[in-house]
Structure formats: C-alpha cells, structure tokens
Design a protein around this motif. Structure first.
Motif, short mmCIF file in Angstrom:
data_model
loop_
_atom_site.label_atom_id
_atom_site.label_comp_id
_atom_site.label_asym_id
_atom_site.label_seq_id
_atom_site.Cartn_x
_atom_site.Cartn_y
_atom_site.Cartn_z
N THR A 97 18.80 77.99 -11.63
CA THR A 97 19.09 79.51 -11.33
C THR A 97 20.43 79.64 -11.82
OG1 THR A 97 20.25 79.30 -9.19
CG2 THR A 97 17.63 79.12 -9.30
N ASP A 98 20.95 81.03 -11.96
CA ASP A 98 22.09 81.26 -12.19
C ASP A 98 23.20 80.99 -10.91
OD1 ASP A 98 21.42 83.22 -10.54
OD2 ASP A 98 21.87 85.05 -11.82
N ARG A 99 22.38 80.50 -9.87
CA ARG A 99 23.58 80.07 -8.61
C ARG A 99 23.29 78.51 -8.52
NH1 ARG A 99 21.15 83.17 -4.14
NH2 ARG A 99 23.08 82.25 -2.64
N GLY A 100 22.98 77.80 -9.51
CA GLY A 100 22.75 76.57 -9.44
C GLY A 100 21.53 75.95 -9.43
N THR A 101 21.23 74.88 -9.27
CA THR A 101 19.82 74.03 -9.55
C THR A 101 19.30 73.50 -8.22
OG1 THR A 101 20.34 73.42 -11.84
CG2 THR A 101 18.61 72.23 -10.76
N ILE A 102 18.06 73.89 -7.93
CA ILE A 102 17.58 73.39 -6.69
C ILE A 102 16.02 72.84 -7.02
CG2 ILE A 102 18.58 74.93 -4.89
CD1 ILE A 102 16.44 77.17 -5.56
N LYS A 103 15.91 71.72 -6.09
CA LYS A 103 14.97 70.87 -6.20
C LYS A 103 13.73 71.31 -5.17
CE LYS A 103 16.74 67.81 -8.81
NZ LYS A 103 16.09 67.82 -10.11
N CYS A 104 12.40 71.14 -5.71
CA CYS A 104 11.40 71.76 -4.62
C CYS A 104 10.05 71.03 -4.97
CB CYS A 104 11.24 73.13 -5.03
SG CYS A 104 10.65 73.50 -6.64
N TRP A 129 21.54 100.22 7.42
CA TRP A 129 20.58 99.53 7.92
C TRP A 129 20.22 98.64 6.99
CZ3 TRP A 129 15.15 100.14 6.84
CH2 TRP A 129 14.34 99.44 7.74
N ARG A 130 20.25 97.37 7.49
CA ARG A 130 19.65 96.20 6.50
C ARG A 130 18.31 95.93 6.74
NH1 ARG A 130 24.30 93.32 4.22
NH2 ARG A 130 22.52 92.43 3.15
N GLN A 131 17.42 96.04 5.72
CA GLN A 131 16.11 95.41 5.86
C GLN A 131 15.93 94.11 6.06
OE1 GLN A 131 16.92 97.63 3.63
NE2 GLN A 131 15.37 99.17 3.05
N PHE A 132 16.76 93.32 5.23
CA PHE A 132 16.68 92.05 5.12
C PHE A 132 17.99 91.27 5.51
CE2 PHE A 132 14.23 93.51 1.43
CZ PHE A 132 12.76 93.38 1.68
N PRO A 133 17.63 90.19 6.03
CA PRO A 133 19.03 89.26 6.65
C PRO A 133 19.82 89.10 5.17
CG PRO A 133 16.98 87.82 6.63
CD PRO A 133 16.41 89.26 6.24
N PRO A 134 21.18 89.05 5.56
CA PRO A 134 22.22 88.83 4.28
C PRO A 134 21.71 87.48 3.58
CG PRO A 134 23.44 88.76 6.48
CD PRO A 134 21.79 88.91 7.06
N ARG A 135 21.96 87.38 2.49
CA ARG A 135 21.61 86.23 1.59
C ARG A 135 22.35 85.11 1.86
NH1 ARG A 135 23.08 86.26 -4.76
NH2 ARG A 135 24.76 85.25 -3.90
N PRO A 136 21.67 83.95 2.31
CA PRO A 136 22.61 82.98 2.57
C PRO A 136 22.84 81.89 1.37
CG PRO A 136 20.09 82.26 2.82
CD PRO A 136 20.14 83.74 2.32
N ASP A 137 23.61 80.82 1.53
CA ASP A 137 24.05 80.11 0.44
C ASP A 137 22.40 79.03 0.10
OD1 ASP A 137 26.65 80.51 0.17
OD2 ASP A 137 27.06 78.71 1.80
N LEU A 138 22.52 78.76 -1.24
CA LEU A 138 21.28 77.88 -1.80
C LEU A 138 21.41 76.56 -1.15
CD1 LEU A 138 20.34 79.15 -5.65
CD2 LEU A 138 19.08 79.21 -3.46
N LYS A 139 20.35 76.04 -0.54
CA LYS A 139 20.04 74.98 -0.33
C LYS A 139 19.94 74.06 -1.40
CE LYS A 139 18.60 75.46 4.35
NZ LYS A 139 17.32 75.94 4.96
N PRO A 140 20.04 72.49 -1.55
CA PRO A 140 19.49 71.72 -2.61
C PRO A 140 18.12 71.85 -2.75
CG PRO A 140 20.95 70.56 -0.71
CD PRO A 140 20.81 71.86 -0.40
N SER A 141 17.37 71.72 -1.76
CA SER A 141 16.06 71.71 -1.96
C SER A 141 15.23 72.51 -1.09
CB SER A 141 15.61 70.33 -1.89
OG SER A 141 15.73 69.76 -0.57
N TYR A 142 14.05 72.81 -1.31
CA TYR A 142 12.82 73.28 -0.57
C TYR A 142 11.59 72.85 -0.60
CZ TYR A 142 16.71 77.13 -0.39
OH TYR A 142 17.90 77.61 0.09
N ASP A 143 10.68 73.03 0.20
CA ASP A 143 9.31 72.44 0.04
C ASP A 143 8.65 73.41 -1.08
OD1 ASP A 143 9.66 70.78 1.79
OD2 ASP A 143 8.57 71.62 3.45
#
Ligand code: FAD
Ligand code: PYC
Length: 413
Positions: free
Chosen positions: A220-227, A17-31
């Motif tokens: 991050t250890d999975r890449g850099t993201i803009k915000c 039973w997964r409480q949370f949805p599976p982790r997606p790939d990181l996008k290049p940016s978020y608000d």
C-alpha cells in the motif's frame, strides 16, 4: 428547540460527528485484508467479525469509506431478475435489507415502494411475462399489470394512447425498495469496527504479494502488510486490481450517470423504469426525483458528467411525466461500472489461492450488498464456496456457463 441544538448553534467550535473511528496505524499483518471500503467490503468485514469471529481484519480504501459507487448509486433494491440463480441471490439480499436497520440498530431509511418496469412494445411484454413467471415460481412477488391497474398504482404517469411510446403494460414487483445508500456503509462499518475490524481510508493498494501461487500480502502507499487472505471489492477498478494479482477479468469499465431534481411534494409512489426509453425515476424521502438512464456509450475511467446524458434523460422523463417541465435539476454525477458480458457478478475464488474476488457489479450491485458480504465472509471463513454464489464463479467464463441476466438490467447498460 432541543437544548442540544441550541448549544450547537451558539458553539464557537463545531464538534465533527465521526461516523467511523479514527484511522489507526497499519499493523504488520492481518488474517484478512479487504481491498475496497465500499458497502461490499464493509459488509464482508462485518460478517467476518460478527458471524465468524474473525476480527483481525483490515479494510483498505484509497479514498474515503463508502465514497465510491456506494455513494453514487440510485439505491434501487429489487429481486425481479430473470435467471433463477439471480432471483435467488438478489432475493436473499432483499430479505437481509429488510432487517438491516434492526441488525445495525441504525436507520438505513429502507422504504418499500414497489417497482414498475414499463413495457412499450410486444417484446417488452414478453420479457415482463417471462420475468413474472420465473419470479413467481421462486416465491418473489412480481406480476404483469396493464394500464387500468398501472393508473391506480401510479396515477400521475401519462398512460394516454397519444403518447409517443404508449405504455402497454408493466412488470410490477411489489417488494421493490430504496434505502439510504450511505447509511448502509456507515452501519456495516461502525458495527464491524466495534468488533475490532480496522478501517483504513486513504490507503491505496498498489501491489499484491504472492509466493507459490498463494497471496501473502498487499503493498500500500502506507507500507506493505502480510495477510492470510484477501477479498478484492473495488467496483469500477476490478480489472486494475486483479491485474496486480496477476489475472484477467472479462470486464469493461463504463461510466454510468445519474442526477437529482429540486425537492418536490411527494407524488411518485413507486420506482418507475422504462427499459425501452432507458430511463428510471424514484422520489427520495426528501422529495428529490432521483433519475438515471443508460450507461455512457464508451469505456472510460472518468467520472465526468455530460449534457448529452441530461438532455436525453429529460426528454424521456417528460414523455412519462409531462407536468415536470419546470422542475430544476440540482445535481448530476457519474460512477465507473464494471460490466461483465452476461450482466451477472463475479464472486468466489481466483487463480491465486487465498485471494477472493467480489466484482462485476456493473450497474446492479448496491442491492446485492448484504448477501454479497454474507456469502463472501462465509467463503473466506470456511474455505467452501456457498451454494448461493457458486453460479457466479469466475470460472463460468472459461466453461461457457454464462448467466444471461441482461433482460433484468433496469435499462440499457
Ligand atoms: P464501491 O462502493 O465503489 O467501493 C469500492 C471501493 O474500492 C471504492 O471506495 C474505491 O475507492 C476503492 N478502491 C478502488 N481501488 C482501490 C485500490 N487500489 N486500493 C484501495 N481501495 C481501492 N446498483 C443497484 O443495485 N441499484 C441501483 O439503483 C444502482 N444505481 C447506480 C447508479 C449509478 C450512477 C452507479 C454508478 C451505480 C449504480 N449501481 C446500482 C451499482 C452500485 O452502485 C455498485 O454496484 C455498488 O455500489 C458496488 O459496491 P462496492 O462496495 O463493490 O463498490
Ligand atoms: O439495478 O435496479 C437497478 C438499477 C437501477 C439503476 C441502476 N441500477
């Protein structure tokens, strides 16, 4: 036996039973990027998406979601604080907690028990009276009670005059409660993810990017993201992450331990705290006694458990409840707590534009989760510091506007 359970029992492969949805790939940016996927970070994400229509949000956690102090606390919720600013804030949180199962359509096992802070000295009676008066003035139900009434509220407590530290009175806070701490993180996380918020466990933030005094991204250890904006909500690691953003916090990080006993038949009605003996105890809905005492006496980034803690704690628990002598201890653990000099949190803006701080939650931040998430989201969405959290600004330490909440910390922290 329900058919589903039978089928599950005979199944060769057990669906998780997964409480949370599976982790997606990181996008290049978020608000908005939220560092820390504990209750606070997830509550802010929920409020941003549900009440401000901001859904380009990534919550990043170096471990699993809700696995930090959110998973380690003793789940006490109360608003019997000492300062008017603290009482107003924690009372907003308590009221939000009361409606949270309904808000999530998900049971967080909120259980109102009443909260008794025992006074064994004249000084403790004086502080209790002070708290009762501030609370009553602000519409929070707290009053001073004496041994006759305490005996009716908590009949198994040893109130004899022969006790080593006789109980002289107590601050009785009727709305004091406990809730299932994990369920709070699950509720906020699941409902935020349904609105488009991305949840990224196992994603450690290792750096903060900035240009012209404004935050521009996180490494991050999975890449850099803009915000466009960052909320830092990393209890226990606040100074370390703030250091990446280039500013200092007036915080000392100190371990706090807790433990639970084997399950017992229900006998404890309230949450019982002794500020003088530095212990507290409540009974979970499974029957376990949930117990803790003062913070460890040293600054340390380690969640080890110690025998000194259990020995000291049990000695005092047995003074209050001598019949518990044969009860077995089942589990013991620790969390790292970020302690401020005035025992009040830090919420608001920082020297880095667009970088918002939610820190200094020491030993008291679980109960704050809903109000913190609500107000931090409002701050990010509107750019204006909500009145409710204005007193908790980081600037107060430079302007000598400390809040002085130590008298309302449950035990010596
Ligand atoms: P957390 O749940 O700790 O979440 C912070 C997250 O940040 C963690 O999951 C961590 O992995 C993540 N993180 C850290 N660094 C990074 C990084 N570099 N990159 C990405 N992620 C990172 N409070 C009460 O009100 N009542 C209580 O009864 C109570 N009892 C307590 C008992 C104990 C033993 C302890 C330790 C604390 C207790 N507290 C209590 C305090 C309470 O647990 C915390 O104040 C509260 O849980 C803080 O919530 P949070 O979401 O800010 O932090
Ligand atoms: O804030 O009530 C509290 C508390 C109890 C134990 C740790 N924190």
């Amino acid at each position: 036996m329900p058919f589903g359970l039978l089928k599950y029992g005979f199944s060769r492969t057990y669906p998780v039973w997964r409480q949370f949805p599976p982790r997606p790939d990181l996008k290049p940016s978020y608000d908005v990027v939220i560092i820390g996927g504990g209750g606070h970070g997830l509550a802010a994400a929920y409020h941003l998406s549900r009440y401000h229509g901001i859904t380009s949000v990534a919550v990043l956690d170096k471990g699993y979601l809700g696995g930090g102090n959110t998973a380690r606390n003793t789940a006490i919720i109360r608003s019997n604080y000492l300062t008017p600013e603290g009482v107003a804030f924690y009372d907003e949180a308590l009221r939000l907690f009361q409606g949270l199962s309904h808000e999530f359509d998900f049971n967080i096992l909120y259980s109102e028990r009443g909260h008794l802070t025992l006074a064994h000295t004249d000084a403790a009676i004086r502080t209790s009276r002070w708290r009762a008066e501030v609370n009553t003035h602000l519409g929070v139900e707290s009053r001073l009670v004496f041994p006759d009434e305490i005996a009716r509220i908590e009949p198994t407590l040893d109130l004899s005059r022969e006790a080593r530290y006789p109980v002289l009175g107590a601050l009785y806070h009727v709305p004091g409660a406990v809730a299932r701490h994990d369920a709070v993180a699950w509720g906020y996380g699941i409902r935020a993810a349904e609105r488009g918020v991305e949840l990224h466990p196992m994603t450690e933030v290792t750096g903060i990017e900035q240009a012209d005094g404004r935050v521009t991204g996180v490494v991050t250890d999975r890449g850099t993201i803009k915000c466009g904006a960052v909320i830092q909500a990393v209890a226990g690691m606040s100074s370390v992450v703030a250091g990446m953003a280039g500013f200092k916090l007036p915080i000392r990080s100190i371990p706090l331990q807790a433990c639970v006993s084997q399950p017992l038949k229900p006998f404890l009605n309230t949450i019982v705290v002794s500020g003088s003996l530095h212990i507290y105890i409540s009974q979970s809905s499974r029957g376990e006694l949930v117990m803790g005492s003062a913070s460890d006496p040293y600054v340390l980034y380690s969640t080890r458990s110690s025998l000194e803690f259990t020995e000291g704690l049990m000695g005092h628990i047995l003074e209050l409840f001598p019949f518990l002598g044969d009860v077995k201890l089942m589990r013991q653990w620790a969390g790292i707590t970020d302690m401020t000099p005035d025992f009040a949190p830090v919420m608001g803006t920082t020297p880095l534009d667009g970088y918002y701080i939610d820190a200094g939650w020491g030993t008291w931040g679980f109960k704050a989760t809903p109000a913190c998430g609500k107000n931090m989201a409002e701050l990010v969405a509107t750019g204006k510091v909500p009145d409710m959290i204005a007193p908790f600004t980081l600037e107060r330490f430079h302007k000598f506007r400390m809040l002085g909440e130590k008298g309302a910390a449950s035990v010596g922290h």
